[in-house]
Design an enzyme around this catalytic site. Structure first.
Site, PDB file in Angstrom:
ATOM      1  CE  LYS A  13      65.240  11.930  49.006  1.00 53.33           C
ATOM      2  NZ  LYS A  13      65.080  13.311  49.100  1.00 53.33           N
ATOM      3  NE  ARG A 166      64.131  19.304  43.530  1.00 54.93           N
ATOM      4  CZ  ARG A 166      65.096  19.693  44.127  1.00 54.93           C
ATOM      5  NH1 ARG A 166      65.350  21.030  43.915  1.00 54.93           N
ATOM      6  NH2 ARG A 166      65.789  18.942  44.833  1.00 54.93           N
TER       7      ARG A 166
HETATM    8  P1  AP5 Z   1      70.847  16.475  50.449  1.00 54.36           P
HETATM    9  O1  AP5 Z   1      71.683  15.185  51.335  1.00 54.36           O
HETATM   10  O2  AP5 Z   1      71.323  16.654  49.236  1.00 54.36           O
HETATM   11  O3  AP5 Z   1      69.200  16.051  50.472  1.00 54.36           O
HETATM   12  P2  AP5 Z   1      68.217  14.971  49.514  1.00 54.36           P
HETATM   13  O4  AP5 Z   1      67.224  14.396  50.452  1.00 54.36           O
HETATM   14  O5  AP5 Z   1      69.371  14.038  48.962  1.00 54.36           O
HETATM   15  O6  AP5 Z   1      67.716  15.848  48.549  1.00 54.36           O
HETATM   16  P3  AP5 Z   1      67.591  16.158  46.880  1.00 54.36           P
HETATM   17  O7  AP5 Z   1      67.319  17.454  46.530  1.00 54.36           O
HETATM   18  O8  AP5 Z   1      68.613  15.277  46.297  1.00 54.36           O
HETATM   19  O9  AP5 Z   1      66.319  15.287  46.685  1.00 54.36           O
HETATM   20  P4  AP5 Z   1      65.491  15.132  45.677  1.00 54.36           P
HETATM   21  O10 AP5 Z   1      64.695  14.024  45.748  1.00 54.36           O
HETATM   22  O11 AP5 Z   1      64.702  16.285  45.153  1.00 54.36           O
HETATM   23  O12 AP5 Z   1      66.242  14.939  44.545  1.00 54.36           O
HETATM   24  P5  AP5 Z   1      66.948  13.592  43.545  1.00 54.36           P
HETATM   25  O13 AP5 Z   1      68.184  13.858  43.030  1.00 54.36           O
HETATM   26  O14 AP5 Z   1      66.421  12.292  44.086  1.00 54.36           O
HETATM   27  O15 AP5 Z   1      70.819  17.748  51.455  1.00 54.36           O
HETATM   28  C1  AP5 Z   1      70.185  18.689  51.056  1.00 54.36           C
HETATM   29  C2  AP5 Z   1      71.167  20.004  51.510  1.00 54.36           C
HETATM   30  O16 AP5 Z   1      70.892  19.933  52.867  1.00 54.36           O
HETATM   31  C3  AP5 Z   1      72.606  19.861  51.225  1.00 54.36           C
HETATM   32  O17 AP5 Z   1      73.198  21.078  51.112  1.00 54.36           O
HETATM   33  C4  AP5 Z   1      73.128  19.124  52.706  1.00 54.36           C
HETATM   34  O18 AP5 Z   1      74.586  19.729  52.713  1.00 54.36           O
HETATM   35  C5  AP5 Z   1      72.167  19.713  53.614  1.00 54.36           C
HETATM   36  N1  AP5 Z   1      71.829  18.757  54.657  1.00 54.36           N
HETATM   37  C6  AP5 Z   1      71.609  17.438  54.649  1.00 54.36           C
HETATM   38  N2  AP5 Z   1      71.282  17.177  55.708  1.00 54.36           N
HETATM   39  C7  AP5 Z   1      71.294  17.823  56.614  1.00 54.36           C
HETATM   40  C8  AP5 Z   1      70.996  18.016  58.145  1.00 54.36           C
HETATM   41  N3  AP5 Z   1      70.942  17.036  58.649  1.00 54.36           N
HETATM   42  N4  AP5 Z   1      71.235  19.310  58.464  1.00 54.36           N
HETATM   43  C9  AP5 Z   1      71.483  20.452  57.785  1.00 54.36           C
HETATM   44  N5  AP5 Z   1      71.830  20.455  56.583  1.00 54.36           N
HETATM   45  C10 AP5 Z   1      71.714  19.188  56.040  1.00 54.36           C
HETATM   46  O19 AP5 Z   1      65.993  13.864  42.111  1.00 54.36           O
HETATM   47  C11 AP5 Z   1      66.316  14.883  41.219  1.00 54.36           C
HETATM   48  C12 AP5 Z   1      65.285  14.785  40.080  1.00 54.36           C
HETATM   49  O20 AP5 Z   1      65.349  13.553  39.146  1.00 54.36           O
HETATM   50  C13 AP5 Z   1      63.688  14.808  40.439  1.00 54.36           C
HETATM   51  O21 AP5 Z   1      63.081  15.848  40.973  1.00 54.36           O
HETATM   52  C14 AP5 Z   1      63.021  14.061  39.165  1.00 54.36           C
HETATM   53  O22 AP5 Z   1      62.856  15.159  38.322  1.00 54.36           O
HETATM   54  C15 AP5 Z   1      64.162  13.091  38.866  1.00 54.36           C
HETATM   55  N6  AP5 Z   1      64.100  11.710  39.435  1.00 54.36           N
HETATM   56  C16 AP5 Z   1      64.898  11.258  40.451  1.00 54.36           C
HETATM   57  N7  AP5 Z   1      64.200   9.885  40.958  1.00 54.36           N
HETATM   58  C17 AP5 Z   1      63.129   9.782  40.244  1.00 54.36           C
HETATM   59  C18 AP5 Z   1      61.989   8.746  40.368  1.00 54.36           C
HETATM   60  N8  AP5 Z   1      62.389   7.575  41.067  1.00 54.36           N
HETATM   61  N9  AP5 Z   1      61.063   9.078  39.279  1.00 54.36           N
HETATM   62  C19 AP5 Z   1      61.009  10.235  38.788  1.00 54.36           C
HETATM   63  N10 AP5 Z   1      61.772  11.086  38.703  1.00 54.36           N
HETATM   64  C20 AP5 Z   1      63.138  11.050  39.435  1.00 54.36           C
END
Ligand code: AP5
Ligand code: MG
Length: 210
Positions: A13, A166
């Protein structure tokens, strides 16, 4: 243009929505990035959320909704926005519906085994937020950010136990949003198990058609 990016952790994402937002000149708003920034700067918000985030648990709805409401009220969000990682629960989705409904929700469909592998290889730049992967998207210089030269790090919540919680939290609290938005008629699915440029191309085509 008001787009929500939905999908499990590690689905890509962040990688895709940052570029899509730049292409269309709308702000990329990631609640995860906002929380991590607050932790890095040692703010009150950072102290309140650090343990939850490190353990892979969700931040309480009320706090998260208030923060997004304030962010969407800023002038740069008047023309549109891309929300990455929000909403993540039914109450968050209902709150957003009441104050700023979306045009489309893009659901990144992908299997658990693939996201686990992606997250273990992820390296992020603490300075500018860029995300790399030691296997699929390595930086030009090992350990250094291509964009700003910052020293790349592994996210604390990319440790195995946090990743597992997660994914569980995603299944229990976030996956029900797929049905919620399907019923509302705004959900579109993309196959996220493809190289990032192909996923991005689908997202740009979809956003461009709005
Ligand atoms: P990346 O693009 O970083 O993936 P992502 O979907 O953004 O995954 P996140 O881990 O950031 O999502 P998340 O939902 O757990 O974390 P968030 O920061 O929102 O890609 C991942 C990896 O794969 C990278 O190495 C990339 O290079 C690689 N990659 C990407 N696309 C690829 C492809 N097509 N092919 C191969 N490789 C690829 O949230 C973190 C924490 O914050 C949560 O756990 C929670 O505690 C809190 N939080 C955030 N939002 C909320 C909310 N709305 N409510 C409550 N708590 C919240
Ligand atoms: Mg992300």
């Amino acid at each position: 243009m008001k787009l929500i990016f939905l999908g499990p952790p590690g689905a890509g994402k962040g990688t895709v929505s940052v570029k899509a937002a730049l292409t269309f000149g709308v702000p990329h708003i990631s609640t995860g990035d906002i929380f991590r920034d607050a932790i890095r700067h040692g703010t009150e918000l950072g102290h309140a959320v650090k343990d939850l985030i490190d353990a892979g648990q969700l931040v309480p709805d009320e706090l998260t909704v208030d923060l997004v409401r304030e962010r969407l009220d800023e002038p740069d969000a008047a023309r549109g926005w891309m929300l990455d990682g929000f909403p993540r629960t039914i109450p968050q989705a209902e709150a957003l519906d009441a104050f700023r409904p979306e045009d489309r929700v893009i659901d990144f469909a992908i299997d658990d085994a693939i996201v686990i592998a992606r997250l273990s290889g992820r390296r992020v730049c603490p300075r500018c937020g860029a995300s790399f992967n030691v296997v699929s998207m390595p930086p030009k210089e090992e350990g250094r950010c291509d964009a700003c030269g910052g020293k790349l790090e592994t996210r604390v919540d990319d440790r195995e136990e946090s990743v597992r919680s997660r994914i569980e939290v995603y299944r229990e609290r976030t996956a029900p949003l797929i049905g919620y938005y399907e019923r509302k008629g705004t959900l579109v699915r993309v196959d996220a198990d493809r190289p990032a440029p192909l996923v991005l191309a689908d997202v740009l085509a979809l956003a461009g058609s709005l």
